[in-house]
Design a protein around this motif. Structure first.
Motif, short mmCIF file in Angstrom:
data_model
loop_
_atom_site.label_atom_id
_atom_site.label_comp_id
_atom_site.label_asym_id
_atom_site.label_seq_id
_atom_site.Cartn_x
_atom_site.Cartn_y
_atom_site.Cartn_z
N SER A 193 0.81 -1.22 0.00
CA SER A 193 0.00 0.00 0.00
C SER A 193 0.84 1.27 0.00
O SER A 193 0.43 2.29 -0.54
N SER A 194 2.04 1.22 0.57
CA SER A 194 2.89 2.40 0.66
C SER A 194 3.65 2.61 -0.64
O SER A 194 4.34 1.71 -1.12
N SER A 195 3.53 3.82 -1.21
CA SER A 195 4.25 4.11 -2.45
C SER A 195 5.76 4.10 -2.22
O SER A 195 6.52 3.72 -3.12
N THR A 196 6.20 4.49 -1.04
CA THR A 196 7.63 4.48 -0.73
C THR A 196 8.17 3.05 -0.71
O THR A 196 9.21 2.76 -1.30
N ILE A 197 7.46 2.17 -0.03
CA ILE A 197 7.88 0.78 0.05
C ILE A 197 7.78 0.11 -1.33
O ILE A 197 8.66 -0.67 -1.72
N LEU A 198 6.72 0.45 -2.08
CA LEU A 198 6.57 -0.11 -3.42
C LEU A 198 7.74 0.30 -4.31
O LEU A 198 8.28 -0.52 -5.07
N GLY A 199 8.17 1.55 -4.19
CA GLY A 199 9.32 2.01 -4.98
C GLY A 199 10.58 1.26 -4.62
O GLY A 199 11.37 0.90 -5.50
N ALA A 200 10.78 1.03 -3.32
CA ALA A 200 11.97 0.29 -2.89
C ALA A 200 11.91 -1.16 -3.39
O ALA A 200 12.92 -1.71 -3.83
N ALA A 201 10.72 -1.77 -3.33
CA ALA A 201 10.58 -3.15 -3.82
C ALA A 201 10.87 -3.22 -5.31
O ALA A 201 11.50 -4.18 -5.78
N ALA A 202 10.43 -2.20 -6.05
CA ALA A 202 10.73 -2.17 -7.48
C ALA A 202 12.23 -2.07 -7.72
O ALA A 202 12.76 -2.67 -8.66
N GLY A 203 12.91 -1.33 -6.86
CA GLY A 203 14.36 -1.22 -6.98
C GLY A 203 15.06 -2.54 -6.72
O GLY A 203 16.01 -2.91 -7.42
N ILE A 204 14.59 -3.28 -5.71
CA ILE A 204 15.17 -4.59 -5.42
C ILE A 204 14.88 -5.54 -6.57
O ILE A 204 15.75 -6.32 -6.99
N LEU A 205 13.65 -5.49 -7.10
CA LEU A 205 13.31 -6.32 -8.25
C LEU A 205 14.29 -6.08 -9.40
O LEU A 205 14.74 -7.02 -10.05
N GLY A 206 14.61 -4.79 -9.63
CA GLY A 206 15.53 -4.46 -10.71
C GLY A 206 16.89 -5.11 -10.51
O GLY A 206 17.48 -5.63 -11.46
N VAL A 207 17.40 -5.08 -9.29
CA VAL A 207 18.70 -5.68 -9.01
C VAL A 207 18.63 -7.20 -9.19
O VAL A 207 19.54 -7.81 -9.77
N GLU A 208 17.55 -7.82 -8.69
CA GLU A 208 17.41 -9.26 -8.87
C GLU A 208 17.34 -9.61 -10.36
O GLU A 208 17.85 -10.65 -10.80
N ALA A 209 16.69 -8.75 -11.14
CA ALA A 209 16.61 -8.99 -12.58
C ALA A 209 17.98 -8.88 -13.24
O ALA A 209 18.31 -9.64 -14.16
#
Length: 314
Positions: A193-209
């Motif tokens: 629900s948090s846009s801040t946390i969602l942004g961080a998760a997207a960043g981690i996803l990018g690194v995992e990718a």
């Protein structure tokens, strides 16, 4: 529900393993890219699941990845300060030190990813604390589970596979994890629900990718330059098994396994969007569970994950 170790004890072949999944996994195998929001603990969208619960679910997976890469790079696991109070133990194949790399490039690659995963652990622990929550400690982890997974995938006939023995075997171990990480973070996006946390998760996803892409590139490059498809073929078997366990009809690893329709990018062919998995589907993979609700431990997590999202829902 059948567990991989049960299938192995029955000494079934890979073909009978896949056939035996039958209707239990048919629904999972149909749609790999749907953005399901099953929590894995409540059988669907659960308003009682918070952003901190989602981050703790991710933290369990980051503990697993960090332990794997640290042992591969250094022969040691997480420091106690990073593992949390009362952390569980990590079981590794006997006699393990670091992987005998043979080249500084491979060693540097493993060390960099290990540090990335440690940083993910630290970030998630800090983010959960900063969001008013309590980060879970590292659960018990079993890195010997690669061996029975290899049997179930048809890679070996006996549980002897060890991803720490050679750089090539290490790539297969890494391939098991990285695509799961990418699909898990994609699937979690709809739960946050948090846009801040969602942004961080997207960043981690990018690194995992990035990690997943590097692994796929190394595997396919090796096949192209040596005309030896052994490890690409092994990775394709991993992808097949991962799809059976985790509800994904995902593409194979490369273009060198006799099938011109597969590619090195793990995305749907219509929109080129990365595959997504619900927490339930991720749990089936890391527990080695072919289907069924209520599975709360097994595989890489012999005593289950820590936190609220711990049991399969379907």
């Amino acid at each position: 529900m059948e567990k991989i170790d049960h299938l192995i004890k029955r000494a079934v072949s890979r073909r009978s393993f896949l056939a035996g999944a039958g209707t239990a996994t048919a629904a999972l195998a149909i749609g790999c890219s749907s953005n399901s929001v099953s929590t894995g603990g409540g059988g669907g969208t659960n308003p009682g699941i918070t952003d901190n619960d989602i981050m703790n679910f991710a933290l369990n997976l980051e503990y697993l990845e960090a332990e794997f890469y640290l042992y591969a790079a250094t022969g040691k696991g997480l420091a106690s300060a990073d593992a949390g109070t009362g952390a569980g133990t990590t079981t590794v194949p006997s006699g393990i030190a670091a992987v005998p790399w043979g080249s500084s490039g491979f060693a540097q690659y493993a060390s960099e990813i290990a540090q990335d995963e440690v940083n993910h652990v630290r970030f998630l622990r800090q983010a959960i604390t900063g969001n008013g929550g309590t980060p879970v400690s590292r659960p018990n982890i079993d890195l010997t589970f690669f061996a029975p997974l290899a049997v179930a995938a048809g890679i070996t006939t006996t549980p002897t596979f060890n991803p720490f023995l050679t750089p090539q075997a290490f790539l297969i171990g890494a391939f098991v994890f990285e695509d799961v990480g990418v699909t898990a973070y994609h699937g979690a996006a709809g739960l946050i629900s948090s846009s801040t946390i969602l942004g961080a998760a997207a960043g981690i996803l990018g690194v995992e990718a990035y990690h997943a892409a590097a692994i796929r590139t190394l595997l396919t490059e090796s096949a192209a330059t040596t005309s030896d498809q052994t490890y690409v073929n092994i990775a394709n078997k991993v992808a097949d098994l991962r799809g059976t366990l985790g509800g994904s009809n995902e593409t194979h690893v490369g273009l060198y396994a006799g099938d011109p329709t597969v590619g090195i990018v793990a995305a749907d062919t219509t929109n080129a969007i990365a595959f997504s998995r619900s927490t339930d589907q991720v749990l089936h993979i890391v527990y080695g569970a072919v289907g069924g609700a209520g599975v709360g431990k097994g595989g890489f997590f012999p005593n289950g994950l820590n936190g609220k999202i711990t049991a399969t829902a379907s």
